[in-house]
Design a protein around this motif. Structure first.
Motif, PDB file in Angstrom:
ATOM      1  N   LEU A   1       0.858  -1.203   0.072  1.00 12.25           N
ATOM      2  CA  LEU A   1      -0.137  -0.048  -0.074  1.00 12.25           C
ATOM      3  C   LEU A   1       0.638   1.244  -0.046  1.00 12.25           C
ATOM      4  O   LEU A   1       0.556   2.100  -0.750  1.00 12.25           O
ATOM      5  CB  LEU A   1      -0.878   0.001   1.278  1.00 12.25           C
ATOM      6  N   PHE A   2       1.928   1.150   0.691  1.00 12.46           N
ATOM      7  CA  PHE A   2       2.821   2.457   0.927  1.00 12.46           C
ATOM      8  C   PHE A   2       3.629   2.623  -0.505  1.00 12.46           C
ATOM      9  O   PHE A   2       3.429   3.965  -1.033  1.00 12.46           O
ATOM     10  CB  PHE A   2       3.987   1.902   1.831  1.00 12.46           C
ATOM     11  N   VAL A   3       3.821   1.785  -1.324  1.00 11.67           N
ATOM     12  CA  VAL A   3       4.489   1.956  -2.649  1.00 11.67           C
ATOM     13  C   VAL A   3       3.560   2.312  -3.632  1.00 11.67           C
ATOM     14  O   VAL A   3       3.690   3.109  -4.378  1.00 11.67           O
ATOM     15  CB  VAL A   3       5.224   0.516  -3.000  1.00 11.67           C
ATOM     16  N   VAL A   4       2.143   1.673  -3.642  1.00 13.73           N
ATOM     17  CA  VAL A   4       1.191   2.294  -4.497  1.00 13.73           C
ATOM     18  C   VAL A   4       1.098   3.685  -4.444  1.00 13.73           C
ATOM     19  O   VAL A   4       0.808   4.771  -5.272  1.00 13.73           O
ATOM     20  CB  VAL A   4      -0.184   1.378  -4.158  1.00 13.73           C
ATOM     21  N   ALA A   5       1.012   4.164  -2.923  1.00 11.75           N
ATOM     22  CA  ALA A   5       0.503   5.519  -2.760  1.00 11.75           C
ATOM     23  C   ALA A   5       1.794   6.564  -2.978  1.00 11.75           C
ATOM     24  O   ALA A   5       1.652   7.525  -3.577  1.00 11.75           O
ATOM     25  CB  ALA A   5       0.237   5.921  -1.302  1.00 11.75           C
ATOM     26  N   ASP A   6       2.740   5.857  -2.886  1.00 10.00           N
ATOM     27  CA  ASP A   6       4.168   6.586  -3.025  1.00 10.00           C
ATOM     28  C   ASP A   6       4.353   7.076  -4.674  1.00 10.00           C
ATOM     29  O   ASP A   6       4.824   7.949  -5.068  1.00 10.00           O
ATOM     30  CB  ASP A   6       5.314   5.921  -2.673  1.00 10.00           C
ATOM     31  N   ARG A   7       3.981   5.805  -5.448  1.00  6.29           N
ATOM     32  CA  ARG A   7       4.157   6.193  -6.861  1.00  6.29           C
ATOM     33  C   ARG A   7       3.144   6.999  -7.640  1.00  6.29           C
ATOM     34  O   ARG A   7       3.057   7.546  -8.663  1.00  6.29           O
ATOM     35  CB  ARG A   7       4.119   4.624  -7.598  1.00  6.29           C
ATOM     36  N   LEU A   8       1.806   6.683  -6.990  1.00  8.22           N
ATOM     37  CA  LEU A   8       0.576   7.556  -7.479  1.00  8.22           C
ATOM     38  C   LEU A   8       0.649   8.871  -7.189  1.00  8.22           C
ATOM     39  O   LEU A   8       0.530   9.857  -7.882  1.00  8.22           O
ATOM     40  CB  LEU A   8      -0.630   6.858  -7.135  1.00  8.22           C
ATOM     41  N   GLY A   9       1.084   9.274  -5.997  1.00  8.65           N
ATOM     42  CA  GLY A   9       1.144  10.614  -5.635  1.00  8.65           C
ATOM     43  C   GLY A   9      -0.394  11.137  -5.391  1.00  8.65           C
ATOM     44  O   GLY A   9      -1.229  10.662  -5.618  1.00  8.65           O
ATOM     45  N   TYR A  10      -0.401  12.380  -4.894  1.00  2.00           N
ATOM     46  CA  TYR A  10      -1.615  13.149  -4.521  1.00  2.00           C
ATOM     47  C   TYR A  10      -2.442  13.462  -5.691  1.00  2.00           C
ATOM     48  O   TYR A  10      -3.687  13.016  -5.813  1.00  2.00           O
ATOM     49  CB  TYR A  10      -1.577  14.446  -3.789  1.00  2.00           C
ATOM     50  N   GLU A  11      -1.920  13.869  -6.826  1.00  4.27           N
ATOM     51  CA  GLU A  11      -2.664  14.087  -8.079  1.00  4.27           C
ATOM     52  C   GLU A  11      -3.519  12.918  -8.661  1.00  4.27           C
ATOM     53  O   GLU A  11      -4.670  13.334  -9.168  1.00  4.27           O
ATOM     54  CB  GLU A  11      -1.686  14.904  -8.936  1.00  4.27           C
ATOM     55  N   ARG A  12      -2.811  11.962  -8.734  1.00  2.78           N
ATOM     56  CA  ARG A  12      -3.618  10.674  -9.353  1.00  2.78           C
ATOM     57  C   ARG A  12      -4.220  10.266  -8.399  1.00  2.78           C
ATOM     58  O   ARG A  12      -5.247   9.318  -8.884  1.00  2.78           O
ATOM     59  CB  ARG A  12      -2.307   9.792 -10.010  1.00  2.78           C
ATOM     60  N   LEU A  13      -4.091  10.264  -7.204  1.00  2.60           N
ATOM     61  CA  LEU A  13      -4.783   9.379  -6.222  1.00  2.60           C
ATOM     62  C   LEU A  13      -6.212  10.130  -5.734  1.00  2.60           C
ATOM     63  O   LEU A  13      -7.207   9.551  -5.648  1.00  2.60           O
ATOM     64  CB  LEU A  13      -4.068   9.265  -4.820  1.00  2.60           C
ATOM     65  N   ARG A  14      -6.076  11.364  -6.054  1.00  3.78           N
ATOM     66  CA  ARG A  14      -7.210  12.221  -5.697  1.00  3.78           C
ATOM     67  C   ARG A  14      -8.489  11.928  -6.371  1.00  3.78           C
ATOM     68  O   ARG A  14      -9.611  11.712  -5.777  1.00  3.78           O
ATOM     69  CB  ARG A  14      -7.006  13.875  -5.694  1.00  3.78           C
TER      70      ARG A  14
END
Length: 200
Positions: A68-81
């Motif tokens: 989960l950490f790596v997914v969030a780290d790679r996506l970043g705020y802009e793509r996860l929002r």
């Protein structure tokens, strides 16, 4: 529930424990309390050893959180929002919640990751703000593993005590887990039904 988990524990041994603990942190099919509790019962019965069980359970928990950490780290705020804004009701999560958690993490640092490992509702979720905040990978793994290890010791010792005290310990543990699971599902459904973003 306890029967099939215990079967995986018995047949898969330490690798089965590692797999279940990793899976529990990615897609929670069964709580770690049951997994490590049954492992503690196996220790009481002489089917497992304490230290290898603790090591494999901790590695599994750390790896599951790391995904989960790596997914969030790679996506970043802009793509996860956009994802959170679209599926927020079903995640019972708002983008503002992510921003607040990320800000809290940045202010208090890695100790948040460590401390939240002892809180069932938050120990997995904290991996996402940690990834979005681009926390150091090694630091995240170290503090996640440290918190998971302490929590696993408590669960193993509790399971071992049950195994030494109650003849049908796994049934008691299974029923207790079922009650917790039902409460969790009811709470989740209630959150979805009553969901109303703060912006509204």
């Amino acid at each position: 529930m306890s029967e099939w988990v215990y079967e995986i524990v018995r047949q898969g041994g330490y690798l089965g424990i590692m797999f279940l603990m990793a899976l529990e942190n990615i897609i929670p099919p069964v709580p770690s309390e049951l997994i490590m509790g049954l492992g503690g019962i196996a220790v009481a019965r002489g089917d497992m050893e304490f230290w290898p069980l603790l090591l494999c359970g901790t590695i599994g928990a750390a790896l599951g959180n790391y995904v989960l950490f790596v997914v969030a780290d790679r996506l970043g705020y802009e793509r996860l929002r956009p994802f959170i804004e679209r599926w927020g009701r079903w995640l019972t999560l708002e983008w503002r919640d992510v921003e607040i958690a990320g800000s809290f993490l940045r202010r208090h640092g890695h100790w948040v990751v460590f401390i939240l490992r002892f809180m069932p509702m938050f120990r997995t979720v904290i991996s996402i703000p940690a990834g979005l905040a681009h926390m150091g990978h090694v630091r995240f793994l170290l503090f996640t593993a440290a918190g998971a290890a302490i929590w696993n010791v408590v669960l193993i010792l509790g399971g071992r005590w049950l195994g030494q005290t109650l003849a049908e310990a796994e049934q008691w543990l299974g029923w207790a887990t079922l009650v917790v699971a039902v409460i969790t599902i009811v709470f989740y459904v209630w959150r979805i039904v009553t969901w109303k973003p703060r912006e509204e």
